[in-house]
Enzyme design. Structure first.
Site, mmCIF file in Angstrom:
data_model
loop_
_atom_site.group_PDB
_atom_site.id
_atom_site.type_symbol
_atom_site.label_atom_id
_atom_site.label_comp_id
_atom_site.label_asym_id
_atom_site.label_seq_id
_atom_site.Cartn_x
_atom_site.Cartn_y
_atom_site.Cartn_z
ATOM 1 N N ASP A 260 0.808 -1.213 0.000
ATOM 2 C CA ASP A 260 0.000 0.000 0.000
ATOM 3 C C ASP A 260 0.844 1.266 0.000
ATOM 4 O O ASP A 260 0.310 2.368 0.104
ATOM 5 C CB ASP A 260 -0.929 0.031 1.225
ATOM 6 C CG ASP A 260 -1.929 -1.121 1.198
ATOM 7 O OD1 ASP A 260 -2.169 -1.667 0.112
ATOM 8 O OD2 ASP A 260 -2.464 -1.466 2.273
ATOM 9 N N LYS A 394 -15.547 -1.277 1.048
ATOM 10 C CA LYS A 394 -14.780 -1.737 -0.105
ATOM 11 C C LYS A 394 -15.791 -2.123 -1.174
ATOM 12 O O LYS A 394 -16.446 -3.164 -1.067
ATOM 13 C CB LYS A 394 -13.891 -2.923 0.269
ATOM 14 C CG LYS A 394 -12.786 -2.565 1.264
ATOM 15 C CD LYS A 394 -11.947 -3.779 1.616
ATOM 16 C CE LYS A 394 -10.795 -3.407 2.539
ATOM 17 N NZ LYS A 394 -9.993 -4.601 2.928
#
Length: 483
Positions: A260, A394
């Site tokens: 990330d 998400k």
């Protein structure tokens, strides 16, 4: 026959048949009223707007995400333009989320190809949607769900359905001639447009990095910024100060990145990682204006009813097992010693009791990520049982824009906070940024302030803030209560 009849028509008959004289006169009158300096261009645009937008073609392809793993990209054509979308992918979390359709041929991309999902778009979905009005988001999403028939979208693939759903959303915004975030707000029945507080990943661990740190990530929240532009500056400056701190203490190799974009120094201690972040914040001078959030992702190291904080240690030596109660005690101590305001997935995704107990202490925001998987039934259960107080959204765990709106509204009605979240396998698609503003989530988690696929979302928020001008509102200190 139709062509022959048209050839035999006079010009006047043709004008009368299609009522062109009246339409052209209306366009000319509009140009005069607008006092346009370019009447031909104005009349052309006016006539184009008069034609309802319809989906004319859908073309999908396989591309690679930020991890080099295949994902789906879509070009959706209307008579107003071409609209693109690509979807992220994450590590499959279990039986409760919508599923990506992958080919499974281990000889090609290690089984991760998505050519079946692409074919489903180009054939089945395309056939079902050609001729539809892209402003009808709910109807189109429902049509795709009906076409799939499975609960988790496993027949067509959630990756196929979501890519089309996002592209439709962009086409709908263009037809209405409004920004994408405004169109999303309209679909959700919302009037407030809020720029979210970014949760920047600064240290990566867990399954997202090759170090021995059990927790998945440490993030910083610039809640003391006055606008998003300042928040991004604060995040970037802290990130670069952290690089210097890590380099001084662990050498340049400690500044390698996780998936990330967070730094991944080879440490295993929670407190050592938090101390690094605290020192970096101190060097910026922002101090109390920046808070800390942590994503534990405890499911990754839950062994039965125990949690192994040394699950990444070489040869599994020195296993550090903790009970649920031990974990609660540890979190309480960490929140006392550091400015931690949010903890995501502090326990296993099936450990509802300890999550509820910890959330009930009111120490910090408790975010349900793996616990909820953006699944409506699990969210409803968590609301009923007061298990946590924030939803990690998400969108690819749900599969359509419509369902994303539904679960956000569900969470907000329960007075929960919402964190719009990226995935570990990202693309440069910026939809998440517009979604966070349109749904006024108040928080966005898109990774570190580095790497193109992460910055695409943050840079889009800069553009949105600029476009909103004086109307721009940054969540800031109200990051949890901007309902």
């Amino acid at each position: 026959m139709e062509k022959k009849q048209l050839k035999e028509m006079s010009v006047q008959e043709y004008l009368d048949k299609y009522m062109l004289s009246r339409k052209i006169e209306e366009a000319v009158n509009a140009a005069v009223r607008a006092k346009t300096p370019d009447p031909v261009l104005f009349i052309s645009n006016h006539m184009k707007k008069a034609v309802p937008s319809l989906i004319t073609k859908i073309k999908a392809r396989q591309i690679l995400d930020s991890r080099g793993i295949p994902t789906v990209e879509v070009d959706l054509y209307t008579n107003k333009g071409v609209f693109h979308a690509s979807v992220p992918s994450g590590d499959p979390a279990g039986m409760y989320e919508a599923v990506d359709l992958r080919d499974g041929d281990k000889g090609t991309y290690l089984g991760n190809s998505v050519t079946k999902a692409v074919k489903n778009i180009n054939d089945k979905i395309s056939e079902a949607l050609i001729g539809r009005d892209p402003t009808q988001q709910y109807e189109i999403d429902q049509a795709m769900k009906d076409l799939d028939t499975t609960e988790k979208k496993g027949e067509l693939g959630a990756n196929a359905i979501l890519a089309v759903s996002i592209a439709v959303c962009r086409a709908g915004a263009a037809e209405k001639e409004v920004p994408l975030y405004k169109h999303i707000a309209d679909l959700a029945g919302k009037t407030n447009l809020i720029l979210p507080v970014p949760a920047f990943t600064v240290i990566s661990g867990g399954k997202h990095a090759g170090n021995n740190l059990a927790i998945q990530e440490i993030m910083i929240l610039p809640i003391g910024a006055s606008k998003f532009e300042e928040a991004l500056k604060m995040g970037s400056e802290t990130f670069h100060h952290l690089k210097a701190v890590i380099s001084e203490k662990h050498g340049a190799h400690g500044c390698n990145f996780g998936e990330d974009g967070g730094f991944a120094p080879n440490i295993s201690s929670f407190t050592e990682a938090l101390d690094l972040v605290q020192e970096a914040i101190g060097r910026t001078g922002y101090n109390e204006r920046i808070k800390i959030a942590i994503d534990i992702a405890a499911t990754n190291f839950c062994m039965g009813t125990k949690y192994d904080l040394d699950f990444k240690a070489p040869n599994k030596l020195g296993q550090n097992f903790k009970s649920g109660k031990d974990m609660i005690d540890m979190y309480k101590e960490l929140c006392d010693d550091y400015p931690i305001v949010s903890i995501e997935d502090p326990f296993d995704r099936e450990d509802w009791d300890h999550t509820k107990h910890f959330s009930g202490l009111g120490i910090c925001q408790v975010v349900g990520g793996d616990l909820l998987m953006s699944n409506k039934k699990r969210i409803e259960r968590a609301i009923d049982e007061t298990t946590c107080n924030a939803l990690l959204l998400k969108v690819n765990q749900i599969g359509t824009v419509t369902e994303a709106i539904e679960v956000v509204n569900l969470a907000k009605d329960a007075q929960w906070a919402v964190v719009a979240s990226h995935r570990c396998g990202e693309t440069d698609d910026t939809f998440l940024a517009d979604l966070s503003v349109g749904l006024s989530t108040g928080q966005i988690k898109a990774g570190a302030p580095c790497r193109g696929e992460r910055l695409a979302k943050y840079n889009q928020l800069l553009r949105i803030e600029e476009e909103l001008g004086d109307q721009a509102v940054y969540a800031g200190e109200d990051w949890r209560t901007m309902y």
